[in-house]
Structures are given as structure tokens and as C-alpha cells.
Design an enzyme around this catalytic site. Sequence first.
Site, mmCIF file in Angstrom:
data_model
loop_
_atom_site.group_PDB
_atom_site.id
_atom_site.type_symbol
_atom_site.label_atom_id
_atom_site.label_comp_id
_atom_site.label_asym_id
_atom_site.label_seq_id
_atom_site.Cartn_x
_atom_site.Cartn_y
_atom_site.Cartn_z
ATOM 1 N N GLU A 66 -6.242 112.743 -93.268
ATOM 2 C CA GLU A 66 -7.673 113.061 -93.287
ATOM 3 C C GLU A 66 -8.059 113.734 -91.978
ATOM 4 O O GLU A 66 -7.767 113.210 -90.912
ATOM 5 C CB GLU A 66 -8.472 111.758 -93.460
ATOM 6 C CG GLU A 66 -9.969 111.992 -93.359
ATOM 7 C CD GLU A 66 -10.776 110.692 -93.301
ATOM 8 O OE1 GLU A 66 -10.421 109.719 -93.974
ATOM 9 O OE2 GLU A 66 -11.785 110.693 -92.567
ATOM 10 N N SER B 92 -14.563 113.897 -92.823
ATOM 11 C CA SER B 92 -15.284 113.205 -93.896
ATOM 12 C C SER B 92 -16.712 113.691 -93.881
ATOM 13 O O SER B 92 -17.289 113.891 -92.812
ATOM 14 C CB SER B 92 -15.323 111.695 -93.649
ATOM 15 O OG SER B 92 -14.139 111.085 -94.052
ATOM 16 N N ARG C 251 -7.286 115.207 -84.564
ATOM 17 C CA ARG C 251 -6.601 115.276 -85.870
ATOM 18 C C ARG C 251 -6.326 116.738 -86.235
ATOM 19 O O ARG C 251 -5.256 117.077 -86.747
ATOM 20 C CB ARG C 251 -7.478 114.656 -86.968
ATOM 21 C CG ARG C 251 -7.642 113.166 -86.872
ATOM 22 C CD ARG C 251 -6.581 112.420 -87.687
ATOM 23 N NE ARG C 251 -6.773 110.992 -87.535
ATOM 24 C CZ ARG C 251 -7.441 110.227 -88.400
ATOM 25 N NH1 ARG C 251 -7.956 110.763 -89.498
ATOM 26 N NH2 ARG C 251 -7.579 108.940 -88.184
HETATM 27 P P1 ATP Z 1 -9.519 107.166 -91.085
HETATM 28 O O1 ATP Z 1 -9.789 106.705 -92.479
HETATM 29 O O2 ATP Z 1 -8.516 108.277 -91.022
HETATM 30 O O3 ATP Z 1 -9.239 106.077 -90.135
HETATM 31 P P2 ATP Z 1 -12.359 107.339 -90.910
HETATM 32 O O4 ATP Z 1 -12.625 107.642 -92.346
HETATM 33 O O5 ATP Z 1 -12.545 105.977 -90.411
HETATM 34 O O6 ATP Z 1 -10.873 107.835 -90.533
HETATM 35 P P3 ATP Z 1 -14.651 108.942 -90.258
HETATM 36 O O7 ATP Z 1 -15.661 107.920 -89.912
HETATM 37 O O8 ATP Z 1 -14.682 109.531 -91.604
HETATM 38 O O9 ATP Z 1 -13.188 108.342 -89.981
HETATM 39 O O10 ATP Z 1 -14.678 110.041 -89.109
HETATM 40 C C1 ATP Z 1 -14.657 111.431 -89.348
HETATM 41 C C2 ATP Z 1 -13.423 112.083 -88.771
HETATM 42 O O11 ATP Z 1 -13.261 111.744 -87.386
HETATM 43 C C3 ATP Z 1 -12.122 111.608 -89.414
HETATM 44 O O12 ATP Z 1 -11.864 112.345 -90.575
HETATM 45 C C4 ATP Z 1 -11.124 111.912 -88.317
HETATM 46 O O13 ATP Z 1 -10.796 113.285 -88.279
HETATM 47 C C5 ATP Z 1 -11.897 111.592 -87.054
HETATM 48 N N1 ATP Z 1 -11.662 110.222 -86.609
HETATM 49 C C6 ATP Z 1 -12.297 109.113 -87.016
HETATM 50 N N2 ATP Z 1 -11.837 108.005 -86.421
HETATM 51 C C7 ATP Z 1 -10.879 108.429 -85.569
HETATM 52 C C8 ATP Z 1 -10.018 107.757 -84.658
HETATM 53 N N3 ATP Z 1 -10.071 106.442 -84.501
HETATM 54 N N4 ATP Z 1 -9.153 108.496 -83.941
HETATM 55 C C9 ATP Z 1 -9.101 109.834 -84.110
HETATM 56 N N5 ATP Z 1 -9.873 110.514 -84.949
HETATM 57 C C10 ATP Z 1 -10.761 109.836 -85.689
HETATM 58 MG MG MG Z 2 -13.397 109.263 -93.214
#
Ligand code: ATP
Ligand code: MG
Length: 435
Positions: free
Chosen positions: A358, A361, A409
Site C-alpha cells: 500500500e 489510502s 513507501r
Molecule cells: P498500513 O496498512 O500499510 O500499515 P495504514 O493504512 O495504516 O498503512 P494510512 O493511515 O492509510 O496507513 O496512511 C496513508 C499512507 O501513509 C499509507 O498508505 C502509507 O503510504 C503511509 N503510512 C502510513 N503509516 C505509515 C508508517 N507507519 N510508516 C510509513 N508509512 C506509513
Molecule cells: Mg491505509
Amino acid sequence: MESYRSHYSKDVSSKEHGKTITVAGWVEDIRNIGSIAFIILRDRKGTLQVTALKKESAELFEKLVNIPRESVIAVNGLCKKSDKARNGYEVIPKEFEVLSTAETPLPLGVVDKVESELDTRLDNRFIDLRKQEIQAIFKIRNKVIAAVHEYLTSENFVEVHTPNIIASSSEGGTDVFKLKYFEKTAFLAQSPQLYKQMLMATGLDRVYEIAWYFRAEEHNTRRHLNESTAVDLEMAFISSEEDVMKILEGLVQHMWKKAGEYKEELDILGKQIVVPKLPFKRVKYDDVIQKLNKNGSKIKWGEDLGTEEEKLLGDIMKKEGHEFYYITKYPIEAKPFYTMPKGDKYSRGFDLECKGVEIASGSQRIHDVELLKKRLKACGLNPKDFESYLKAFRYGMPPHGGFGFGIERFLMKLLDIKNIRECILFPRDRTRLTP
Ligand code: ATP
Ligand code: MG
């Protein structure tokens, strides 16, 4: 000695051949073969060769060859055309000055062939960053962030900066860092979610932020950081999440294209960039579950994809010819409270995946305050904790949507880097708080 003009080795043009110049940098290597010594001097642009001859001055020669590696020196001397030397010239030293002496032994080699452990490298990141292949990552990082500004400005977005110290958790859940804020408890923002949505009520109807995410996730993975950066965007007056997805894919393509212009850095990293074609494939969550189960997964409807499922889906999609693909129409229970429902079970939330991971989002958001309160409660959150956010929905809030798109990412996928810690200067993970 004249001022230490940084030599920018590749910029020393043939016009300077035969002239006296002053160059400065780190002593990368010294090869002393008795009567002659080659000192390799490095700065941000590359390396050059200083050639010292014993017969010219034994004293200067001795002093030069005994400088510890990685010390910083300035050398004044003749810039001499040479077919044998790298860059087509060498500097014959007349005098030199040690600007800073490096201690020995070095905690980490710069040009050594042996691969160091990632932990050793991160513990000595300032030396690790002297390696051209490590610098290349951050030069490309700089380039793709410049591409973000370029693309979003052309799409009429305004860059904003919102607070990182906040009163309620931005994404819900427990992955939040608490801190003492005078007499109160505050949190570090998991994302700018609440603020960028509040801005949708202002008329600044297209905003983005290069944001810091703080997430107290306990797990230590190769794709999670506890402090990471993201392109976080929100736009109003949308008809559906499809409007948001169009901006996101246009942005990703532009960043990919711009990174491709950094030939020198890509060569250093041994990477070739193929710009992805638009539109990216859209696959409904239900179809994803079907595809996964057909290929041996045991994932149940309603669950979010784990690392293994994401990887498997990446393989399946690759076979179908897609490196980038959206997962759309997620079940509402797998998405955060602010996500717009679609019918009873589904939502207008989507993920953008790249090669099994991912990278972003997003969703259309709820703009109706009553529905928003209902969803907060359903997610186990107390609307009272969100009063100042909810207020922005009560006096005219247009339909809107947006996304969060992780920069580290993105870099991992762009450059095929296996560990996300390589994509940020000073990573924060479950155990690392220094440097
Ligand atoms: P994942 O399911 O991969 O842990 P998430 O769904 O919790 O991510 P979102 O809240 O959707 O993360 O955050 C949007 C984007 O920010 C993610 O798609 C990812 O690219 C990035 N991101 C989120 N959390 C992290 C993290 N802990 N470290 C690095 N990148 C992150
Ligand atoms: Mg997400």
C-alpha cells in the site's frame, strides 16, 4: 591560500588546466606507492585526484600521506590535464591545510567493499550519507517532492501547514503518542486529517501538506516507521472518490516521470524507471478477496489486507500486467470513521497499491455532521473529543475527499528498496530514537 572553492570536480573545466586552483573535500583514499601518492578527494559532486610527488617536496608528501582518511582538507595546486586521472585532470599540490582531522578508526567505511549492517550504518548515518549511493536516494527524494509541488500547484492546490500537537487522535485507534501539554494531555498527529478537512469549510478548497505522521505502532516491520512523511491532500466539491483517485494517479505518474530525469543518481543505484500508464487498474475489494481466496489465502470478507495478502495480490496483479492498482469499495468497517459509507456495508474508501505494498489510502469523506457523529460512535470514539472538528461541519461543509500518500513507501517502490528505514534520513522505529 585562496578561498576553498568547493571543487565540484566535474565542473573544473579544461579552461582551468594549467592554472593554480584550490579544492576542498574529504580524503576518501590515499594510495602511496613510495615516490608518488594519489589522494582521492571527495565532495558532493564526486571525486578528484591529488597527485603528490616525493621529489618535489618530501615534507609536504609525508604530511599529506599521513592524513587520516575522511579528514577534511583544502589543497592549493596546479590543475594538470591528465588522461590517466579520473575526470581528465589531477591537482599537483603546492600547499594544503587540514580543516578537520578524522579520528581513527572510522566507525564505518565510506568506500569499503564490505557491506555493513543496517544498524551500524544508521548509528553512523552522517558517514553512511557520504556514500554516493546513499546520497542518491535523498537527491531523488528531493526531486520527487519538488515534483509534488510542481504538479499540485498546476492543479490549483494550496500548500498548508497544520498542527502536529493536537487534542484528539486524528485517525482513531491506539497507535497514538501521548504527551504532556502543560496541564493537559495532547497527542502527536497521526496525520493532518482533521485539519485538512476543517479547511474544506473555508473556501481553500484544494489543499495539500508534506506532512509528518507520528504512529505509535508497536510492530517493527520493513515498511513501517513511527515517524514518517506523506503527501496529504484534500479537495472539495467532488462528485465521488473517483475525482480524488484521478489526482492521485496523475501525481504518482508525474513523480515517477520526474525521478526518471535523474539519470546520474539512477545509474549509481543501477535503476531504470519506466513511467506507469494511466489510468491505474481499479479492482473492487470483493474481487480482491475472491482473487486471494482462489490463490490459497484464507482472508475473510471485511478484513483489511495483511502483509502476506498484499504481497500475494501484488503477484496476482503483476501476472495480469499491473504494477499499480487501486482497491476500491472497501467495507466500511475496514476504514477510518471519516470515510463516506456506500450503502450499508461498503465505503467510498480506496487504497493505492504498488507491487504488493500500500502506498496511499483515500476516500470521499463524510460531510454530514450527524452521520459523522454516528460513525465516530460506531468506531468507539467519543464525539465530545472531536468538538472543534465537528463544528467545522455545522456551518456549510461541501462534499470532499482526499488521500494520504507515504513518501518513504513511494521511494521504496520507485527504487526497489527493501527496508523503509533507507528512505528517511534518521529513522524512528520501535527501538531507535537516536541519532
Ligand atoms: P498500513 O496498512 O500499510 O500499515 P495504514 O493504512 O495504516 O498503512 P494510512 O493511515 O492509510 O496507513 O496512511 C496513508 C499512507 O501513509 C499509507 O498508505 C502509507 O503510504 C503511509 N503510512 C502510513 N503509516 C505509515 C508508517 N507507519 N510508516 C510509513 N508509512 C506509513
Ligand atoms: Mg491505509
